[in-house]
Motif scaffolding. Structure first.
Motif, PDB file in Angstrom:
ATOM      1  N   UNK A  36       0.868  -1.397  -0.086  1.00  0.00           N
ATOM      2  CA  UNK A  36      -0.214   0.004   0.104  1.00  0.00           C
ATOM      3  C   UNK A  36       0.789   1.349  -0.262  1.00  0.00           C
ATOM      4  N   UNK A  37       1.853   1.081   0.900  1.00  0.00           N
ATOM      5  CA  UNK A  37       2.922   2.607   0.922  1.00  0.00           C
ATOM      6  C   UNK A  37       3.803   2.507  -0.085  1.00  0.00           C
ATOM      7  N   UNK A  38       4.350   1.249  -0.589  1.00  0.00           N
ATOM      8  CA  UNK A  38       5.377   1.319  -1.513  1.00  0.00           C
ATOM      9  C   UNK A  38       5.077   0.372  -2.740  1.00  0.00           C
ATOM     10  N   UNK A  94      -1.806  -4.106 -10.065  1.00  0.00           N
ATOM     11  CA  UNK A  94      -3.159  -3.556  -9.953  1.00  0.00           C
ATOM     12  C   UNK A  94      -3.452  -2.876 -11.120  1.00  0.00           C
ATOM     13  N   UNK A  95      -2.656  -2.386 -11.978  1.00  0.00           N
ATOM     14  CA  UNK A  95      -3.026  -2.300 -13.126  1.00  0.00           C
ATOM     15  C   UNK A  95      -3.581  -3.399 -14.186  1.00  0.00           C
ATOM     16  N   UNK A  96      -3.156  -4.500 -14.132  1.00  0.00           N
ATOM     17  CA  UNK A  96      -3.426  -5.550 -14.737  1.00  0.00           C
ATOM     18  C   UNK A  96      -4.967  -6.187 -13.945  1.00  0.00           C
ATOM     19  N   UNK A  97      -5.054  -6.044 -12.992  1.00  0.00           N
ATOM     20  CA  UNK A  97      -6.289  -6.220 -12.308  1.00  0.00           C
ATOM     21  C   UNK A  97      -7.342  -5.264 -13.086  1.00  0.00           C
ATOM     22  N   UNK A  98      -7.161  -3.927 -13.214  1.00  0.00           N
ATOM     23  CA  UNK A  98      -8.028  -3.271 -13.699  1.00  0.00           C
ATOM     24  C   UNK A  98      -8.362  -3.423 -15.210  1.00  0.00           C
ATOM     25  N   UNK A  99      -7.357  -3.849 -15.883  1.00  0.00           N
ATOM     26  CA  UNK A  99      -7.405  -4.503 -17.390  1.00  0.00           C
ATOM     27  C   UNK A  99      -8.228  -5.724 -17.335  1.00  0.00           C
ATOM     28  N   UNK A 100      -7.959  -6.752 -16.544  1.00  0.00           N
ATOM     29  CA  UNK A 100      -8.328  -8.051 -16.774  1.00  0.00           C
ATOM     30  C   UNK A 100      -9.506  -8.801 -16.027  1.00  0.00           C
ATOM     31  N   UNK A 101      -9.753  -7.985 -14.631  1.00  0.00           N
ATOM     32  CA  UNK A 101     -10.693  -8.792 -13.815  1.00  0.00           C
ATOM     33  C   UNK A 101     -11.753  -7.590 -13.210  1.00  0.00           C
ATOM     34  N   UNK A 125     -11.388  -5.086  -5.347  1.00  0.00           N
ATOM     35  CA  UNK A 125     -11.361  -4.799  -6.955  1.00  0.00           C
ATOM     36  C   UNK A 125     -11.982  -3.850  -7.508  1.00  0.00           C
ATOM     37  N   UNK A 126     -13.200  -3.461  -6.866  1.00  0.00           N
ATOM     38  CA  UNK A 126     -13.780  -2.103  -7.049  1.00  0.00           C
ATOM     39  C   UNK A 126     -12.837  -0.946  -6.694  1.00  0.00           C
ATOM     40  N   UNK A 127     -12.426  -1.073  -5.764  1.00  0.00           N
ATOM     41  CA  UNK A 127     -11.474   0.056  -5.175  1.00  0.00           C
ATOM     42  C   UNK A 127     -10.264   0.187  -6.173  1.00  0.00           C
ATOM     43  N   UNK A 131      -9.256   3.397  -8.689  1.00  0.00           N
ATOM     44  CA  UNK A 131      -7.786   3.940  -8.448  1.00  0.00           C
ATOM     45  C   UNK A 131      -7.495   4.279  -6.980  1.00  0.00           C
ATOM     46  N   UNK A 132      -8.154   3.521  -6.100  1.00  0.00           N
ATOM     47  CA  UNK A 132      -8.110   4.002  -4.509  1.00  0.00           C
ATOM     48  C   UNK A 132      -6.818   2.792  -4.107  1.00  0.00           C
ATOM     49  N   UNK A 133      -6.637   1.836  -4.663  1.00  0.00           N
ATOM     50  CA  UNK A 133      -5.370   1.160  -4.240  1.00  0.00           C
ATOM     51  C   UNK A 133      -5.923   0.322  -2.925  1.00  0.00           C
ATOM     52  N   UNK A 134      -4.889  -0.297  -2.350  1.00  0.00           N
ATOM     53  CA  UNK A 134      -5.260  -1.028  -1.255  1.00  0.00           C
ATOM     54  C   UNK A 134      -5.707  -0.500   0.106  1.00  0.00           C
ATOM     55  N   UNK A 135      -6.756  -0.793   0.699  1.00  0.00           N
ATOM     56  CA  UNK A 135      -7.309  -0.301   1.864  1.00  0.00           C
ATOM     57  C   UNK A 135      -6.607  -0.205   2.943  1.00  0.00           C
TER      58      UNK A 135
END
Length: 138
Positions: A36-38, A94-101, A125-127, A131-135
Motif C-alpha cells: 500500500x505504501x510502496x 494493480x493495473x492488470x487487475x483493472x484491465x483483466x478482472x 477489486x472495485x477499489x 484508483x483507490x489502491x489497497x485499503x
C-alpha cells in the motif's frame, strides 16, 4: 522483493485484517501495508507456497499444496496475463487487475474460497478500478 503465488495477488486486494492465526495476520498485514505504501515493491511470481504460506498455521490441514489452490493460482495468473518467474511491480499488478478482472469474476475464479462469502475481495477489486489502491488495515 516478495514471492507470491497467483491467488494471493487477489487475496491482498480484499485483505481486512482477518486470517488463520495471529502470526499469519501479522505477516499479511505487514505485506499489505508495504504494498500500500510502496507500490513499486517487486513481486516475484511463483507457482508454489510463497511468503504468505510461510506463516500458515501448522494446526490442521496445510492447504497450500492442494490441487485446487494450484488451479486457482494458474487461472488467476492466466487471467492477469502473468507468468511464473516474472518479477513485477505491485502497481503493475494493480493495473492488470483493472484491465483483466471485474468483481463478478470472483464467483468463478474463487468459487471454493471460504473467504469469498465476506464480499471484501469484490470491494477490493472495485477499489482498484476506482484508483483507490489497497485499503488501510489497522
Amino acid at each position: 522483493m516478495y514471492k507470491l503465488r497467483g491467488h494471493h495477488l487477489l487475496c491482498l486486494l480484499g485483505y481486512r485484517g482477518m486470517g488463520y492465526s495471529a502470526e499469519y495476520i501479522e505477516n499479511m498485514t505487514h505485506l499489505h501495508h508495504t504494498l500500500r505504501m510502496e507500490p513499486n515493491t517487486i513481486i516475484h511470481l511463483v507457482d508454489e507456497p510463497d511468503y504468505l504460506c510461510e506463516k500458515y498455521p501448522n494446526s490442521g490441514k496445510y492447504h497450500c499444496h492442494d490441487t485446487h489452490i494450484y488451479k486457482r493460482d494458474a487461472l488467476i495468473m492466466e487471467k492477469l496475463a502473468l507468468q511464473v518467474g516474472q518479477k513485477v511491480k505491485w502497481k503493475d499488478i494493480e493495473e492488470r487487475v483493472c484491465q483483466h478482472i471485474i468483481p463478478s469474476d470472483l464467483a468463478e475464479i474463487c468459487e471454493t474460497c471460504s473467504w469469498r462469502s465476506y464480499g471484501v475481495c469484490e470491494i477490493g477489486i472495485k477499489d482498484i478500478h476506482l484508483g483507490k489502491g489497497l485499503r488501510e488495515v489497522k
